[in-house]
Design an enzyme around this catalytic site. Structure first.
Site, mmCIF file in Angstrom:
data_model
loop_
_atom_site.group_PDB
_atom_site.id
_atom_site.type_symbol
_atom_site.label_atom_id
_atom_site.label_comp_id
_atom_site.label_asym_id
_atom_site.label_seq_id
_atom_site.Cartn_x
_atom_site.Cartn_y
_atom_site.Cartn_z
ATOM 1 N N LYS A 206 -11.262 -4.251 6.082
ATOM 2 C CA LYS A 206 -9.982 -3.543 6.090
ATOM 3 C C LYS A 206 -9.188 -3.996 7.303
ATOM 4 O O LYS A 206 -9.595 -3.768 8.450
ATOM 5 C CB LYS A 206 -10.213 -2.040 6.122
ATOM 6 C CG LYS A 206 -8.895 -1.258 6.200
ATOM 7 C CD LYS A 206 -9.082 0.216 5.955
ATOM 8 C CE LYS A 206 -7.758 0.933 6.101
ATOM 9 N NZ LYS A 206 -7.883 2.369 5.846
ATOM 10 N N GLU A 248 -18.105 -8.011 8.989
ATOM 11 C CA GLU A 248 -18.023 -6.608 8.542
ATOM 12 C C GLU A 248 -18.595 -6.444 7.131
ATOM 13 O O GLU A 248 -19.292 -5.476 6.840
ATOM 14 C CB GLU A 248 -16.564 -6.131 8.552
ATOM 15 C CG GLU A 248 -15.993 -5.872 9.946
ATOM 16 C CD GLU A 248 -16.411 -4.514 10.497
ATOM 17 O OE1 GLU A 248 -17.313 -3.869 9.921
ATOM 18 O OE2 GLU A 248 -15.826 -4.096 11.515
ATOM 19 N N LYS A 263 -9.147 -5.258 1.831
ATOM 20 C CA LYS A 263 -7.891 -4.522 1.788
ATOM 21 C C LYS A 263 -6.996 -4.931 2.950
ATOM 22 O O LYS A 263 -7.509 -4.975 4.067
ATOM 23 C CB LYS A 263 -8.224 -3.036 1.880
ATOM 24 C CG LYS A 263 -7.020 -2.128 1.977
ATOM 25 C CD LYS A 263 -7.486 -0.716 2.196
ATOM 26 C CE LYS A 263 -6.284 0.172 2.416
ATOM 27 N NZ LYS A 263 -6.644 1.489 2.847
ATOM 28 N N TYR A 328 -1.596 0.594 -7.474
ATOM 29 C CA TYR A 328 -0.640 1.605 -7.932
ATOM 30 C C TYR A 328 0.007 1.187 -9.250
ATOM 31 O O TYR A 328 0.668 1.989 -9.890
ATOM 32 C CB TYR A 328 0.411 1.854 -6.841
ATOM 33 C CG TYR A 328 -0.231 2.371 -5.574
ATOM 34 C CD1 TYR A 328 -0.545 3.723 -5.438
ATOM 35 C CD2 TYR A 328 -0.597 1.501 -4.547
ATOM 36 C CE1 TYR A 328 -1.189 4.197 -4.308
ATOM 37 C CE2 TYR A 328 -1.236 1.960 -3.413
ATOM 38 C CZ TYR A 328 -1.535 3.309 -3.296
ATOM 39 O OH TYR A 328 -2.181 3.772 -2.185
HETATM 40 C C1 PBG Z 1 -6.663 5.514 5.656
HETATM 41 C C2 PBG Z 1 -6.255 4.781 4.451
HETATM 42 C C3 PBG Z 1 -5.118 3.993 4.405
HETATM 43 C C4 PBG Z 1 -5.021 3.493 3.133
HETATM 44 C C5 PBG Z 1 -6.097 4.007 2.394
HETATM 45 N N1 PBG Z 1 -6.882 4.791 3.257
HETATM 46 C C6 PBG Z 1 -4.077 3.726 5.419
HETATM 47 C C7 PBG Z 1 -4.429 3.425 6.786
HETATM 48 O O1 PBG Z 1 -5.494 2.876 7.087
HETATM 49 O O2 PBG Z 1 -3.605 3.739 7.619
HETATM 50 C C8 PBG Z 1 -3.910 2.619 2.697
HETATM 51 C C9 PBG Z 1 -3.650 2.502 1.274
HETATM 52 C C10 PBG Z 1 -2.316 1.978 0.935
HETATM 53 O O3 PBG Z 1 -1.521 1.522 1.768
HETATM 54 O O4 PBG Z 1 -2.042 2.033 -0.265
HETATM 55 N N2 PBG Z 1 -7.888 5.936 5.815
#
Ligand code: PBG
Length: 339
Positions: A206, A248, A263, A328
């Site tokens: 992430k 990771e 992600k 989405y």
């Molecule tokens: C936070 C989380 C985030 C997303 C999913 N879980 C945002 C962040 O890390 O600030 C982002 C998902 C998206 O942008 O659609 N735990």
């Protein structure tokens, strides 16, 4: 130059032969994206019979639990692979210790159990992170005067959230906090509490991405004084770093994750490809809020054709090696495909 040469290149290989008709293009198509591989992220709010639109994500709503159930019925009928739930928590319930995250009657746990009651087979993914519950929108708790979330104390809360989510009926818990060691901790907490079958979908690679902006709007985790920017770079991965992402991914596999996630998706296709080749576990990719909104916004201006760009972006994520895609666009893609 002779006339003949001008009009006939004398080629042996003419790749265009394969592209002449729709039928030829179909039988040579290499990648397909089935509806059952897609997961729809959904935002949940308090109340009854109400939806709210998310301003920075046109077409996306937040649902009260009763309408969430109706929406999920539609998604199941369309054949989607599952839902990932995110609560928008009332700001009066937020505190620096994220206490609401451990309230068994909190919105998210009620939503999960209501869905489970209605749909025994639905794949429900419960996010594990503190950002819906902290005043500053961070994914962890801070020591007094601290500048970044405290790792191990945050993981303890994540473990408790995992148990509450599993108890409510989540199929998978998905730690998205990026604290070190949380996958192993969540696995042993789940096992110790009788939830051996609950899966862990780890947000492993992430990145500290600016493409999460609209999501923070959707769950109300933007703070007043830092409108668009919450800096999560002390825990999320630095975007230029490929080896660190692989590290990771490897750690989460070793710690017992069942599925590994990359992600955002579109800007990180190289990482998805490498992830796919470095493990035998299923790989998920999350096409995040900003990836959605940028296409929708450009289409609203008449600058892009939304459906074509949507489909191209999704198939690119699939082609790069993702087995599961959170997007989405999932519902709309499924609607168009089943027409
Ligand atoms: C936070 C989380 C985030 C997303 C999913 N879980 C945002 C962040 O890390 O600030 C982002 C998902 C998206 O942008 O659609 N735990």
């Amino acid at each position: 130059m002779s006339d003949k040469k001008k009009y006939d290149l004398g080629l042996i290989r003419r790749p265009r032969r394969l592209r002449q008709t729709l039928s030829l293009r179909s039988i040579t198509q290499e990648t397909h994206l089935e509806i059952s591989k897609l997961v729809q992220p959904l935002f949940v709010i308090n109340g009854e019979h109400c939806t709210e639109s998310v301003e920075s994500m046109p077409g996306i709503n937040r649902y009260s639990i009763d309408l969430l159930v109706k929406e999920c019925k539609k998604l199941i009928d369309l054949g989607l692979g599952g839902v990932a739930l995110f609560p928008k928590v009332d700001s009066s319930l937020k505190c620096n210790l994220a206490k609401e995250a451990l309230n068994p009657n909190s919105l998210i746990y009620l939503a999960i159990s209501e869905l489970r009651k209605n749909f025994p087979e639905l794949t429900i993914i419960a996010d594990l992170a503190l950002d819906p519950y902290t005043k500053n929108g961070h994914d962890g708790i801070f020591e007094v005067g601290g500048v970044s979330p405290v790792n191990d104390a945050t993981v303890e809360i994540i473990e408790e959230m995992a148990i509450l989510s599993a108890r409510a009926g989540a199929t998978m818990v998905a730690p998205s906090d990026m604290m070190d060691g949380r996958v192993a901790a969540v696995r042993s907490a789940l096992d110790a509490n009788g939830f051996k079958s609950t899966l862990i979908l780890a947000y492993s690679a992430k990145f500290a991405s600016a493409f999460y902006g609209p999501f923070r709007d959707a769950i109300g985790s933007k703070t007043d004084n830092s409108k668009n920017k919450i800096d999560k770079s002390t825990y999320q991965i630095n975007p230029p770093n490929r080896r660190e992402a692989l590290l990771e991914l490897g750690l989460d596999e070793d710690e017992g994750a069942d599925i590994l996630m990359v992600k955002p998706a579109g800007p990180y296709l190289d990482i998805i490809r490498e992830a796919r080749e470095s493990t035998e576990l299923p790989i998920a990719a999350y096409q995040v809020s900003g990836e959605y909104s940028q296409m929708v916004a450009a289409a609203e201006r008449g600058w892009l054709d939304l459906k074509s760009c949507r489909d191209e972006s999704l198939i690119a994520i699939k082609r790069s090696g993702a087995d599961i895609i959170l997007s989405y666009f999932a519902k709309d893609y499924a609607i168009d495909l089943s027409e």
